[in-house]
Design a protein around this motif. Structure first.
Motif, PDB file in Angstrom:
ATOM      1  N   GLY A   1       0.818  -1.217   0.000  1.00  0.00           N
ATOM      2  CA  GLY A   1       0.000   0.000   0.000  1.00  0.00           C
ATOM      3  C   GLY A   1       0.842   1.252   0.000  1.00  0.00           C
ATOM      4  O   GLY A   1       0.333   2.356  -0.009  1.00  0.00           O
ATOM      5  N   TRP A   2       2.183   1.086   0.030  1.00  0.00           N
ATOM      6  CA  TRP A   2       3.058   2.273  -0.042  1.00  0.00           C
ATOM      7  C   TRP A   2       4.103   2.082  -1.146  1.00  0.00           C
ATOM      8  O   TRP A   2       5.264   2.419  -1.019  1.00  0.00           O
ATOM      9  CB  TRP A   2       3.723   2.562   1.310  1.00  0.00           C
ATOM     10  CG  TRP A   2       4.206   1.353   2.057  1.00  0.00           C
ATOM     11  CD1 TRP A   2       5.311   0.622   1.788  1.00  0.00           C
ATOM     12  CD2 TRP A   2       3.597   0.737   3.200  1.00  0.00           C
ATOM     13  NE1 TRP A   2       5.438  -0.421   2.682  1.00  0.00           N
ATOM     14  CE2 TRP A   2       4.390  -0.368   3.566  1.00  0.00           C
ATOM     15  CE3 TRP A   2       2.449   1.017   3.952  1.00  0.00           C
ATOM     16  CZ2 TRP A   2       4.079  -1.195   4.639  1.00  0.00           C
ATOM     17  CZ3 TRP A   2       2.145   0.195   5.022  1.00  0.00           C
ATOM     18  CH2 TRP A   2       2.951  -0.896   5.355  1.00  0.00           C
ATOM     19  N   GLY A   3       3.637   1.520  -2.267  1.00  0.00           N
ATOM     20  CA  GLY A   3       4.507   1.389  -3.445  1.00  0.00           C
ATOM     21  C   GLY A   3       5.354   0.128  -3.443  1.00  0.00           C
ATOM     22  O   GLY A   3       5.358  -0.640  -2.479  1.00  0.00           O
ATOM     23  N   SER A   4       6.064  -0.069  -4.551  1.00  0.00           N
ATOM     24  CA  SER A   4       6.898  -1.271  -4.709  1.00  0.00           C
ATOM     25  C   SER A   4       8.209  -1.111  -3.946  1.00  0.00           C
ATOM     26  O   SER A   4       8.657   0.012  -3.703  1.00  0.00           O
ATOM     27  CB  SER A   4       7.225  -1.487  -6.189  1.00  0.00           C
ATOM     28  OG  SER A   4       6.037  -1.605  -6.913  1.00  0.00           O
ATOM     29  N   PRO A   5       8.845  -2.228  -3.593  1.00  0.00           N
ATOM     30  CA  PRO A   5      10.132  -2.128  -2.901  1.00  0.00           C
ATOM     31  C   PRO A   5      11.195  -1.491  -3.796  1.00  0.00           C
ATOM     32  O   PRO A   5      11.170  -1.687  -5.021  1.00  0.00           O
ATOM     33  CB  PRO A   5      10.495  -3.575  -2.574  1.00  0.00           C
ATOM     34  CG  PRO A   5       9.452  -4.446  -3.147  1.00  0.00           C
ATOM     35  CD  PRO A   5       8.406  -3.606  -3.798  1.00  0.00           C
ATOM     36  N   VAL A   6      12.122  -0.760  -3.177  1.00  0.00           N
ATOM     37  CA  VAL A   6      13.240  -0.180  -3.934  1.00  0.00           C
ATOM     38  C   VAL A   6      14.403  -1.172  -4.006  1.00  0.00           C
ATOM     39  O   VAL A   6      15.273  -1.072  -4.867  1.00  0.00           O
ATOM     40  CB  VAL A   6      13.722   1.152  -3.315  1.00  0.00           C
ATOM     41  CG1 VAL A   6      12.656   2.220  -3.481  1.00  0.00           C
ATOM     42  CG2 VAL A   6      14.116   0.996  -1.840  1.00  0.00           C
ATOM     43  N   TRP A   7      14.403  -2.135  -3.070  1.00  0.00           N
ATOM     44  CA  TRP A   7      15.461  -3.157  -3.068  1.00  0.00           C
ATOM     45  C   TRP A   7      14.940  -4.396  -2.375  1.00  0.00           C
ATOM     46  O   TRP A   7      14.188  -4.308  -1.392  1.00  0.00           O
ATOM     47  CB  TRP A   7      16.708  -2.631  -2.338  1.00  0.00           C
ATOM     48  CG  TRP A   7      17.940  -3.477  -2.513  1.00  0.00           C
ATOM     49  CD1 TRP A   7      18.382  -4.071  -3.662  1.00  0.00           C
ATOM     50  CD2 TRP A   7      18.920  -3.805  -1.505  1.00  0.00           C
ATOM     51  NE1 TRP A   7      19.565  -4.736  -3.436  1.00  0.00           N
ATOM     52  CE2 TRP A   7      19.919  -4.591  -2.122  1.00  0.00           C
ATOM     53  CE3 TRP A   7      19.036  -3.500  -0.145  1.00  0.00           C
ATOM     54  CZ2 TRP A   7      21.025  -5.084  -1.430  1.00  0.00           C
ATOM     55  CZ3 TRP A   7      20.143  -3.984   0.547  1.00  0.00           C
ATOM     56  CH2 TRP A   7      21.127  -4.770  -0.087  1.00  0.00           C
ATOM     57  N   VAL A   8      15.315  -5.550  -2.923  1.00  0.00           N
ATOM     58  CA  VAL A   8      14.914  -6.838  -2.345  1.00  0.00           C
ATOM     59  C   VAL A   8      16.144  -7.726  -2.241  1.00  0.00           C
ATOM     60  O   VAL A   8      16.967  -7.782  -3.160  1.00  0.00           O
ATOM     61  CB  VAL A   8      13.849  -7.546  -3.237  1.00  0.00           C
ATOM     62  CG1 VAL A   8      13.553  -8.941  -2.719  1.00  0.00           C
ATOM     63  CG2 VAL A   8      12.572  -6.725  -3.318  1.00  0.00           C
ATOM     64  N   VAL A   9      16.271  -8.422  -1.112  1.00  0.00           N
ATOM     65  CA  VAL A   9      17.363  -9.390  -0.911  1.00  0.00           C
ATOM     66  C   VAL A   9      16.741 -10.702  -0.453  1.00  0.00           C
ATOM     67  O   VAL A   9      15.805 -10.704   0.356  1.00  0.00           O
ATOM     68  CB  VAL A   9      18.362  -8.890   0.165  1.00  0.00           C
ATOM     69  CG1 VAL A   9      19.460  -9.930   0.404  1.00  0.00           C
ATOM     70  CG2 VAL A   9      18.971  -7.557  -0.239  1.00  0.00           C
ATOM     71  N   GLY A  10      17.240 -11.819  -0.968  1.00  0.00           N
ATOM     72  CA  GLY A  10      16.775 -13.135  -0.519  1.00  0.00           C
ATOM     73  C   GLY A  10      17.961 -13.980  -0.105  1.00  0.00           C
ATOM     74  O   GLY A  10      19.023 -13.918  -0.728  1.00  0.00           O
ATOM     75  N   ASN A  11      17.794 -14.772   0.963  1.00  0.00           N
ATOM     76  CA  ASN A  11      18.907 -15.615   1.412  1.00  0.00           C
ATOM     77  C   ASN A  11      18.392 -16.630   2.418  1.00  0.00           C
ATOM     78  O   ASN A  11      17.181 -16.878   2.500  1.00  0.00           O
ATOM     79  CB  ASN A  11      20.030 -14.767   2.020  1.00  0.00           C
ATOM     80  CG  ASN A  11      21.401 -15.297   1.645  1.00  0.00           C
ATOM     81  OD1 ASN A  11      21.671 -16.486   1.770  1.00  0.00           O
ATOM     82  ND2 ASN A  11      22.283 -14.425   1.165  1.00  0.00           N
ATOM     83  N   VAL A  12      19.311 -17.204   3.185  1.00  0.00           N
ATOM     84  CA  VAL A  12      18.939 -18.039   4.327  1.00  0.00           C
ATOM     85  C   VAL A  12      19.629 -17.454   5.553  1.00  0.00           C
ATOM     86  O   VAL A  12      20.609 -16.717   5.442  1.00  0.00           O
ATOM     87  CB  VAL A  12      19.346 -19.529   4.162  1.00  0.00           C
ATOM     88  CG1 VAL A  12      18.564 -20.178   3.042  1.00  0.00           C
ATOM     89  CG2 VAL A  12      20.852 -19.674   3.958  1.00  0.00           C
ATOM     90  N   ALA A  13      19.096 -17.746   6.731  1.00  0.00           N
ATOM     91  CA  ALA A  13      19.722 -17.290   7.975  1.00  0.00           C
ATOM     92  C   ALA A  13      19.446 -18.336   9.049  1.00  0.00           C
ATOM     93  O   ALA A  13      18.343 -18.871   9.102  1.00  0.00           O
ATOM     94  CB  ALA A  13      19.158 -15.930   8.399  1.00  0.00           C
ATOM     95  N   PRO A  14      20.402 -18.644   9.907  1.00  0.00           N
ATOM     96  CA  PRO A  14      21.809 -18.231   9.829  1.00  0.00           C
ATOM     97  C   PRO A  14      22.451 -18.672   8.502  1.00  0.00           C
ATOM     98  O   PRO A  14      21.992 -19.644   7.882  1.00  0.00           O
ATOM     99  CB  PRO A  14      22.444 -18.956  11.020  1.00  0.00           C
ATOM    100  CG  PRO A  14      21.307 -19.272  11.945  1.00  0.00           C
ATOM    101  CD  PRO A  14      20.130 -19.502  11.070  1.00  0.00           C
ATOM    102  N   MET A  15      23.500 -17.967   8.102  1.00  0.00           N
ATOM    103  CA  MET A  15      24.144 -18.242   6.817  1.00  0.00           C
ATOM    104  C   MET A  15      24.743 -19.648   6.782  1.00  0.00           C
ATOM    105  O   MET A  15      25.218 -20.155   7.790  1.00  0.00           O
ATOM    106  CB  MET A  15      25.274 -17.237   6.579  1.00  0.00           C
ATOM    107  CG  MET A  15      24.792 -15.872   6.116  1.00  0.00           C
ATOM    108  SD  MET A  15      23.709 -15.943   4.681  1.00  0.00           S
ATOM    109  CE  MET A  15      24.710 -16.845   3.522  1.00  0.00           C
TER     110      MET A  15
END
Length: 443
Positions: free
Chosen positions: A381-395
């Motif tokens: 509702g406040w626009g699209s993301p400017v940055w997206v990161v995907g991963n696993v945690a803990p690394m």
């Protein structure tokens, strides 16, 4: 720039808005879910939102819509009990946080991976490895920056969610927040154990005794659209593959540089192997819906090399393509079979392949692709993301994640390696001809 400080304001348990029906109280995990390491699949979404919307209002909107979303994704509000999930409405963890000393634009100028981890909610639990195999299955952290920036860090246990699953969850949650839940997103389906065989507690997968003992570091490398075109041209060959994909080209180059960086390490194993998980949903669309939640992947060794050999990018691309074609042929050979028959065959194939590996003699690396997942469409509702990161945690050791840049054309690679290997890796001239090291995120 001074160190960014993230301060937790509140922690809350969010329960589903409706109680789970009695006939849906237990969900069986699949054998693939069972053998995965006890970590969370995680996504970071960054927004520059309107100043007029207060953090309190945004936070409330996220919590209310999360509660409604958990009703549809009811196992995620439960607790893992061995090889099943008790869908008991225990709830998810929601953390409210503030950054007071650093606007989002400053952080994104040079986004440090260590600092990024502060935007995940895992600091509110004692042992994330244990939590990922018990409870909570979902944790969320909403962090508000001065001057209207915000980050949402989302963790879902890898025991039930691959990258496609977390993407489906985010799309559904965002649609719920926008008030478009009905028409925007297909209902999730929790039936992974109808595809892969059900998990059995007696089955134990070999673990690497030395895992997570070596000091490792994660760095970000960005391949712009124009550099990717150059790389694809370089990876093309008349004898091998006429037109490699973006992911094939980047994977082949990273593999070459990883091997060169590891060659200086005298304690390394003789054989290096590259494992690549592949999302099966688009490969068997007639049987596997996009909204199927679970680990619906086929994971196999796609490249291997001995200590003395040198990687050639064109040949690596050919071998990657060949492995992809082999998987497609296995699926095609089972044409007309039921979902569970294909799943059983693929599970047997995976376990047979893995049984031939040994941690004493083989050094595994993984490159996993989140490319083409619609994460940049996640508007709350406040626009699209400017940055997206995907991963696993803990690394995890030696894992690289690939994800689309915001333009959908470039690729960002998050590479995790032992510190001594990374020093050599990040200075590799062939890599730097195509990738920038941690450039600014433009907003």
């Amino acid at each position: 720039m001074e160190m960014m400080k993230v301060e937790t304001i509140a922690k809350e348990i969010i329960k589903p808005s409706s109680t789970t029906p009695n006939d849906l109280q237990t969900l069986q995990l699949s054998i693939y879910d069972h053998i995965l390491p006890p970590v969370y699949t995680v996504a970071f979404l960054f927004y520059t939102k309107d100043d007029l919307i207060s953090p309190e209002h945004s936070s409330q909107k996220l919590k209310t819509s999360l509660s409604e979303t958990l009703t549809k994704f009811y196992p995620l509000a439960g607790r893992i009990n061995g090889v099943t999930i008790d869908c008991n409405n225990e709830g998810a963890v929601f953390v409210d946080a503030r950054v007071n000393n650093c606007p989002l634009s400053d952080f994104l100028r040079s986004p440090d991976f260590k600092t990024l981890q502060q935007l995940l909610p895992l600091d509110v639990i004692d042992d994330p490895y244990e939590a990922a195999t018990t409870w909570p299955l979902v944790l969320v952290k909403a962090t508000f920056f001065p001057c209207s920036g915000m980050a949402i860090g989302i963790c879902i246990t890898h025991k039930i969610a691959d990258a496609n699953s977390i993407s489906t969850f985010i799309q559904s949650w965002a649609a719920m927040a926008r008030g478009e839940a009905g028409e925007a997103v297909a209902s999730p389906e929790f039936a992974a154990a109808n595809f892969y065989p059900p998990a059995n507690e007696l089955f134990k997968f070999p673990v690497d005794e030395n895992a997570n003992k070596i000091s490792k570091i994660t760095k970000r490398f960005v391949f712009s659209a124009s550099k990717l075109e150059e790389l694809r041209t370089k990876a093309t060959s008349a004898d091998f593959v006429a037109r490699p994909t973006r992911v094939e080209s980047v994977t082949a180059l990273l593999w070459k540089v990883i091997i060169e960086a590891a060659s200086s390490n005298k304690n390394a194993c003789d054989m290096k192997v590259l494992i690549q998980p592949s999302n099966l949903r688009p490969k068997i669309p007639a049987l596997l819906r996009e909204s199927l939640i679970g680990n619906i992947m086929f994971s196999s060794v796609v490249l291997s090399i001995s200590q003395e050999e040198e990687v050639k990018i064109e040949k690596a691309v050919r071998d990657l393509r060949k492995k992809g074609d082999e998987l497609q042929n296995v699926i095609k050979d089972e044409g007309g079979s039921s979902s569970s028959m294909i799943g059983s065959k693929l599970a047997n194939l995976m376990l047979t392949n893995y049984s031939q590996l040994s941690y004493e003699t083989h050094e595994p690396y993984t490159v996993s692709s989140w490319c083409k997942l619609p994460l940049y469409e996640a508007s709350f509702g406040w626009g699209s993301p400017v940055w997206v990161v995907g991963n696993v945690a803990p690394m995890l050791d030696n894992v690289t994640m690939l994800i689309d840049s915001k333009d959908g054309q470039g690729i960002e690679a998050f590479v995790t390696l032992p510190e001594e290997n990374m020093m050599s890796f990040e200075q590799n001239t062939e890599l730097l001809a195509f990738a920038s090291v941690n450039p600014s995120v433009l907003i």
